[in-house]
Design a protein around this motif. Sequence first.
Motif, PDB file in Angstrom:
ATOM      1  N   ALA A  40       0.800  -1.230   0.000  1.00 55.58           N
ATOM      2  CA  ALA A  40       0.000   0.000   0.000  1.00 55.58           C
ATOM      3  C   ALA A  40       0.830   1.275   0.000  1.00 55.58           C
ATOM      4  N   GLY A  41       2.166   1.163  -0.143  1.00 54.07           N
ATOM      5  CA  GLY A  41       3.001   2.358  -0.184  1.00 54.07           C
ATOM      6  C   GLY A  41       2.969   3.164   1.093  1.00 54.07           C
ATOM      7  N   GLY A  42       2.673   2.504   2.229  1.00 54.72           N
ATOM      8  CA  GLY A  42       2.597   3.199   3.503  1.00 54.72           C
ATOM      9  C   GLY A  42       1.358   4.055   3.681  1.00 54.72           C
ATOM     10  N   ARG A  43       0.408   3.970   2.727  1.00 53.20           N
ATOM     11  CA  ARG A  43      -0.832   4.764   2.748  1.00 53.20           C
ATOM     12  C   ARG A  43      -0.545   6.262   2.848  1.00 53.20           C
ATOM     13  N   LEU A  44       0.452   6.712   2.103  1.00 51.43           N
ATOM     14  CA  LEU A  44       0.922   8.094   2.243  1.00 51.43           C
ATOM     15  C   LEU A  44       0.569   8.988   1.057  1.00 51.43           C
ATOM     16  N   PHE A  45      -0.137   8.460   0.057  1.00 51.11           N
ATOM     17  CA  PHE A  45      -0.384   9.243  -1.149  1.00 51.11           C
ATOM     18  C   PHE A  45      -1.605  10.147  -0.969  1.00 51.11           C
ATOM     19  N   SER A  46      -1.541  11.322  -1.571  1.00 51.82           N
ATOM     20  CA  SER A  46      -2.655  12.262  -1.525  1.00 51.82           C
ATOM     21  C   SER A  46      -3.721  11.836  -2.533  1.00 51.82           C
ATOM     22  N   PRO A  47      -4.958  12.359  -2.392  1.00 46.63           N
ATOM     23  CA  PRO A  47      -6.000  12.013  -3.365  1.00 46.63           C
ATOM     24  C   PRO A  47      -5.612  12.345  -4.809  1.00 46.63           C
ATOM     25  N   MET A  48      -4.972  13.486  -5.033  1.00 42.68           N
ATOM     26  CA  MET A  48      -4.578  13.842  -6.394  1.00 42.68           C
ATOM     27  C   MET A  48      -3.541  12.868  -6.934  1.00 42.68           C
ATOM     28  N   GLU A  49      -2.530  12.554  -6.125  1.00 44.42           N
ATOM     29  CA  GLU A  49      -1.508  11.609  -6.560  1.00 44.42           C
ATOM     30  C   GLU A  49      -2.130  10.245  -6.853  1.00 44.42           C
ATOM     31  N   ASN A  50      -2.998   9.800  -5.954  1.00 50.51           N
ATOM     32  CA  ASN A  50      -3.624   8.494  -6.163  1.00 50.51           C
ATOM     33  C   ASN A  50      -4.578   8.521  -7.347  1.00 50.51           C
ATOM     34  N   GLY A  51      -5.259   9.662  -7.565  1.00 48.58           N
ATOM     35  CA  GLY A  51      -6.135   9.790  -8.721  1.00 48.58           C
ATOM     36  C   GLY A  51      -5.367   9.672 -10.029  1.00 48.58           C
ATOM     37  N   PHE A  52      -4.205  10.330 -10.099  1.00 51.29           N
ATOM     38  CA  PHE A  52      -3.359  10.193 -11.292  1.00 51.29           C
ATOM     39  C   PHE A  52      -2.875   8.757 -11.443  1.00 51.29           C
ATOM     40  N   ALA A  53      -2.532   8.115 -10.319  1.00 50.39           N
ATOM     41  CA  ALA A  53      -2.051   6.730 -10.382  1.00 50.39           C
ATOM     42  C   ALA A  53      -3.161   5.778 -10.821  1.00 50.39           C
ATOM     43  N   ILE A  54      -4.390   5.996 -10.324  1.00 47.54           N
ATOM     44  CA  ILE A  54      -5.522   5.171 -10.753  1.00 47.54           C
ATOM     45  C   ILE A  54      -5.734   5.338 -12.257  1.00 47.54           C
TER      46      ILE A  54
END
Length: 530
Positions: A40-54
């Motif tokens: 889970a990458g330490g659950r450290l990603f922001s919504p924007m970062e995770n949105g781009f990753a999704i």
Amino acid sequence: MTRDHQTLALLLFGVFVAVTLGITTWVSRNRHGSAEEFYAGGRLFSPMENGFAIAGDYMSAASFLGISGLIALFGYDGLLYSVGFLVAWLVVLFLVAELVRNCGRFTLADVVAARMRERPVRIAAGTSSVTVSVLYLVAQMVGAGSLVALLLGGTSGAAQAWTVIGVGALMVVYVSLGGMRATTWIQIVKAVLLMCGAIALTVLVLVRFHGDFDQLLRTAADRSGHGSKFLAPGLKYGGDWTSRLDFISLGLALVLGTAGLPHILSRFYTVPTARAARRSVVWAIGLIGSFYLMTIVLGFGAAAIVGSDAVRGSNAAGNTAVPLLALDLGGGADSTGGTVLFAIVAAIAFATILAVVAGITLASSASVAHDLYASLRRKRSKPRSEVAVARLAAAGVGVVAIGLGLLARDLNVAFLVGLAFAVAASANLPVLLYSLFWRNFTTRGAVWSVYGGLVPSLVLVVLSPVVSGGPGSLFPGMDFQYFPLENPGLVSIPLGFLAGWLGTVTSREPADEARHAETEVRALTGAGAA
């Protein structure tokens, strides 16, 4: 292609691979090796970062190469893939994202096992997740092979095979060394590159037609060889009732399958809260929606500028429509602009494939280690580190995907992804929805739901025209086709829901109401979530 195309494209390939390997190496030096860090990458990603990753995870070779190719060959009927892939995110947003983030830790099985007996549920859900992931990986491998075959002139089967092997090796390296954190940053970089490339090509196509979209469609219809039928339903899915049912089956699979894809579900665990998971999906929908609108322009642009016959002549499945369009928009095969634009688009497509296979491999290796290994290991045996098992599993999944990718290299990548979506919608979605929303759901119902969707969907694919009975089948010289539809979703999705209901109502073991209540509170409020 000329030697200039090959040299420049291979150089850009090399730059992207070097950058992503650098990211992976940097991340591997700064991790502490825990399961939460790896999965889970330490659950450290922001919504924007995770949105781009999704978005980077979802906008695969099927999106960039396959859908545009299908539109270039079949017009309106190819466009239906874009609609299905996009509408699916409404199901994810309203039914799945927050609840999955609150109920699970790393995998789909975590959500189901929260209120069931763990061992049988984890084995079933883990098996299903690995199967879906491998089918999805095969599509990416086929896209990579088609791309390099075009780059090298379309004649080198050996180069195509080595490309599939090389992509498989790279994805194992990304996952084994960097885990979720490296995979996420690779997907973010890839999403930015893909959006920039799609925007540039879309603008160039519209400029070619002076912003007149109607003229673009008329020209595409004229050069398609089908005339006005190219812009109307039925060219691919309207010939008879079988093809119409096949279209309905495909639509169900695309709309419902996204919510059951393991590599998409695993992305919701990389953010700290359920609210962040929901905001991630909003970001992803904006990016994905914009991209799929552009694939419509690119597909019709390829038909209008390159011509459907030229696309089909380069690759029968249409997987090379976008690179050929870039070549023409840049000035043609002998021009510097054509060489540069072709090389850039080819490199972006290759980056797309590498990023997506990394995410899928990570999800499948997590299912093997966190669900299957943990459930099947004997209690008396000395346990290996779960992360170590996941790294070994990544290599195993890579080998299987490479083998199947070599076998299926002549099929359209969007079509192959459609099969993966059908299996996900049949096996994963019913058990997920029942677990979240049905109070009386039992362990037997969960196991029957998974296998009741998984086994029929796979059997129906084997007995379909995809595998045998036609010139475009995997085994054209054989004929064991007994199921007329190419996509099994119309039959297998209802069977998955029916099996879950039947298993529950015939179960002697009553549902655990206390655990359901606990799961419901956690799902809706986030209290006690990991």
